[in-house]
Design a protein around this motif. Structure first.
Motif, PDB file in Angstrom:
ATOM      1  N   VAL A  98       8.508 -13.127   1.411  1.00 52.86           N
ATOM      2  CA  VAL A  98       8.304 -14.474   0.874  1.00 52.86           C
ATOM      3  C   VAL A  98       8.534 -15.514   1.955  1.00 52.86           C
ATOM      4  O   VAL A  98       9.434 -15.384   2.776  1.00 52.86           O
ATOM      5  CB  VAL A  98       9.276 -14.738  -0.300  1.00 52.86           C
ATOM      6  N   GLY A  99       7.699 -16.546   1.934  1.00 56.68           N
ATOM      7  CA  GLY A  99       7.879 -17.724   2.779  1.00 56.68           C
ATOM      8  C   GLY A  99       7.465 -18.941   1.969  1.00 56.68           C
ATOM      9  O   GLY A  99       6.277 -19.183   1.761  1.00 56.68           O
ATOM     10  N   GLY A 100       8.444 -19.674   1.434  1.00 55.50           N
ATOM     11  CA  GLY A 100       8.130 -20.825   0.591  1.00 55.50           C
ATOM     12  C   GLY A 100       7.465 -20.375  -0.695  1.00 55.50           C
ATOM     13  O   GLY A 100       8.001 -19.558  -1.427  1.00 55.50           O
ATOM     14  N   ASN A 101       6.264 -20.908  -0.947  1.00 55.06           N
ATOM     15  CA  ASN A 101       5.547 -20.485  -2.155  1.00 55.06           C
ATOM     16  C   ASN A 101       4.480 -19.437  -1.844  1.00 55.06           C
ATOM     17  O   ASN A 101       3.590 -19.195  -2.638  1.00 55.06           O
ATOM     18  CB  ASN A 101       4.914 -21.691  -2.862  1.00 55.06           C
ATOM     19  N   LEU A 102       4.604 -18.785  -0.686  1.00 53.13           N
ATOM     20  CA  LEU A 102       3.658 -17.750  -0.287  1.00 53.13           C
ATOM     21  C   LEU A 102       4.335 -16.380  -0.287  1.00 53.13           C
ATOM     22  O   LEU A 102       5.499 -16.246   0.090  1.00 53.13           O
ATOM     23  CB  LEU A 102       3.105 -18.031   1.108  1.00 53.13           C
ATOM     24  N   VAL A 103       3.559 -15.365  -0.679  1.00 51.74           N
ATOM     25  CA  VAL A 103       4.013 -13.982  -0.608  1.00 51.74           C
ATOM     26  C   VAL A 103       3.040 -13.259   0.318  1.00 51.74           C
ATOM     27  O   VAL A 103       1.825 -13.372   0.157  1.00 51.74           O
ATOM     28  CB  VAL A 103       4.016 -13.297  -1.992  1.00 51.74           C
ATOM     29  N   VAL A 104       3.587 -12.552   1.301  1.00 51.39           N
ATOM     30  CA  VAL A 104       2.764 -11.786   2.232  1.00 51.39           C
ATOM     31  C   VAL A 104       2.974 -10.305   1.931  1.00 51.39           C
ATOM     32  O   VAL A 104       4.097  -9.799   2.011  1.00 51.39           O
ATOM     33  CB  VAL A 104       3.127 -12.098   3.701  1.00 51.39           C
ATOM     34  N   LEU A 105       1.877  -9.647   1.559  1.00 48.28           N
ATOM     35  CA  LEU A 105       1.921  -8.215   1.283  1.00 48.28           C
ATOM     36  C   LEU A 105       1.274  -7.474   2.441  1.00 48.28           C
ATOM     37  O   LEU A 105       0.224  -7.885   2.932  1.00 48.28           O
ATOM     38  CB  LEU A 105       1.149  -7.885  -0.004  1.00 48.28           C
ATOM     39  N   LYS A 106       1.880  -6.380   2.847  1.00 45.29           N
ATOM     40  CA  LYS A 106       1.310  -5.500   3.871  1.00 45.29           C
ATOM     41  C   LYS A 106       0.869  -4.212   3.204  1.00 45.29           C
ATOM     42  O   LYS A 106       1.595  -3.650   2.377  1.00 45.29           O
ATOM     43  CB  LYS A 106       2.331  -5.187   4.972  1.00 45.29           C
ATOM     44  N   THR A 107      -0.332  -3.744   3.587  1.00 45.38           N
ATOM     45  CA  THR A 107      -0.881  -2.503   3.057  1.00 45.38           C
ATOM     46  C   THR A 107      -1.263  -1.606   4.218  1.00 45.38           C
ATOM     47  O   THR A 107      -1.167  -2.004   5.383  1.00 45.38           O
ATOM     48  CB  THR A 107      -2.145  -2.760   2.210  1.00 45.38           C
ATOM     49  N   GLY A 108      -1.753  -0.437   3.898  1.00 43.87           N
ATOM     50  CA  GLY A 108      -2.317   0.420   4.922  1.00 43.87           C
ATOM     51  C   GLY A 108      -3.618  -0.182   5.422  1.00 43.87           C
ATOM     52  O   GLY A 108      -4.192  -1.078   4.789  1.00 43.87           O
ATOM     53  N   PRO A 109      -4.131   0.290   6.561  1.00 41.99           N
ATOM     54  CA  PRO A 109      -5.376  -0.243   7.120  1.00 41.99           C
ATOM     55  C   PRO A 109      -6.544  -0.136   6.132  1.00 41.99           C
ATOM     56  O   PRO A 109      -6.728   0.895   5.483  1.00 41.99           O
ATOM     57  CB  PRO A 109      -5.635   0.643   8.340  1.00 41.99           C
ATOM     58  N   GLY A 110      -7.271  -1.232   5.986  1.00 43.38           N
ATOM     59  CA  GLY A 110      -8.453  -1.255   5.142  1.00 43.38           C
ATOM     60  C   GLY A 110      -8.179  -1.319   3.649  1.00 43.38           C
ATOM     61  O   GLY A 110      -9.105  -1.279   2.848  1.00 43.38           O
ATOM     62  N   ARG A 111      -6.934  -1.445   3.246  1.00 40.31           N
ATOM     63  CA  ARG A 111      -6.590  -1.414   1.811  1.00 40.31           C
ATOM     64  C   ARG A 111      -6.360  -2.792   1.203  1.00 40.31           C
ATOM     65  O   ARG A 111      -6.347  -2.931  -0.011  1.00 40.31           O
ATOM     66  CB  ARG A 111      -5.335  -0.572   1.598  1.00 40.31           C
ATOM     67  N   ALA A 112      -6.182  -3.817   2.021  1.00 40.36           N
ATOM     68  CA  ALA A 112      -5.793  -5.126   1.491  1.00 40.36           C
ATOM     69  C   ALA A 112      -6.819  -5.701   0.514  1.00 40.36           C
ATOM     70  O   ALA A 112      -6.446  -6.220  -0.538  1.00 40.36           O
ATOM     71  CB  ALA A 112      -5.545  -6.109   2.637  1.00 40.36           C
ATOM     72  N   SER A 113      -8.100  -5.612   0.829  1.00 38.15           N
ATOM     73  CA  SER A 113      -9.094  -6.222  -0.063  1.00 38.15           C
ATOM     74  C   SER A 113      -9.137  -5.520  -1.413  1.00 38.15           C
ATOM     75  O   SER A 113      -9.340  -6.157  -2.447  1.00 38.15           O
ATOM     76  CB  SER A 113     -10.471  -6.244   0.584  1.00 38.15           C
ATOM     77  N   LEU A 114      -8.919  -4.211  -1.430  1.00 40.60           N
ATOM     78  CA  LEU A 114      -8.910  -3.476  -2.698  1.00 40.60           C
ATOM     79  C   LEU A 114      -7.718  -3.886  -3.556  1.00 40.60           C
ATOM     80  O   LEU A 114      -7.848  -4.086  -4.762  1.00 40.60           O
ATOM     81  CB  LEU A 114      -8.872  -1.979  -2.436  1.00 40.60           C
ATOM     82  N   VAL A 115      -6.556  -4.025  -2.939  1.00 37.87           N
ATOM     83  CA  VAL A 115      -5.360  -4.429  -3.669  1.00 37.87           C
ATOM     84  C   VAL A 115      -5.503  -5.877  -4.137  1.00 37.87           C
ATOM     85  O   VAL A 115      -5.191  -6.204  -5.282  1.00 37.87           O
ATOM     86  CB  VAL A 115      -4.092  -4.247  -2.816  1.00 37.87           C
ATOM     87  N   ALA A 116      -6.013  -6.750  -3.263  1.00 39.52           N
ATOM     88  CA  ALA A 116      -6.193  -8.161  -3.638  1.00 39.52           C
ATOM     89  C   ALA A 116      -7.158  -8.295  -4.807  1.00 39.52           C
ATOM     90  O   ALA A 116      -6.955  -9.132  -5.696  1.00 39.52           O
ATOM     91  CB  ALA A 116      -6.680  -8.967  -2.441  1.00 39.52           C
TER      92      ALA A 116
END
Length: 153
Positions: free
Chosen positions: A91-109
């Motif tokens: 968390v940073g302020g009102n933002l949450v940064v999620l880390k995923t495996g390579p190439g997985r972020a768009s699917l999770v988002a």
């Protein structure tokens, strides 16, 4: 309704057995099975079936994760995607940064956007990072805490 059901069964079979990189190639494959379908209809079928577009083309969701339109399924797709792909939540302020495996972020988002937990305004995804805009710092903390619990389970 029988035509739609048959078409969707063929789509699922084709995606299980072939690497499909575009809707055009899937349309062509369907044509070889005697199924003519408009691009808009095919796009709707893919969305309703929960098919995901990734770096290697179209992929089926994890077994049992296809969206079937029932309310009891809502949220489970998101939890399945997070459990299988999420590495960290900060968390940073009102933002949450999620880390995923390579190439997985768009699917999770995509799953977060389909079934947004309370307090989420929207997401932006890269290759392995998702930025979540929360309604405020308290919401961001709550969202990150929920996602961390999924990582630990």
């Amino acid at each position: 309704m029988a035509v739609k059901h048959r078409r969707r069964e063929i789509i699922l079979g084709l995606l299980r057995e072939n690497r499909v990189e575009s809707q055009e190639s899937l349309q062509s494959m369907l044509g070889r099975h005697g199924v003519q379908v408009a691009q808009a209809t095919l796009s709707r079928d893919l969305r309703d079936l929960g098919v995901l577009k990734g770096p290697l083309g179209y992929t089926l969701p994890a077994p049992g994760a296809a969206s079937n339109g029932t309310h009891d399924r809502l949220g489970r797709d998101l939890e399945d995607a997070l459990r299988s792909s999420l590495l960290s939540a900060e968390v940073g302020g009102n933002l949450v940064v999620l880390k995923t495996g390579p190439g997985r972020a768009s699917l999770v988002a995509l799953e977060i956007d389909r079934h947004p937990p309370n307090g989420i305004l929207g997401t932006v995804a890269g290759d392995d990072t998702i930025l979540i805009a929360a309604k405020g710092p308290t919401a961001a903390q709550s969202i990150a805490r929920r996602f961390r619990k999924l990582i630990e389970s």
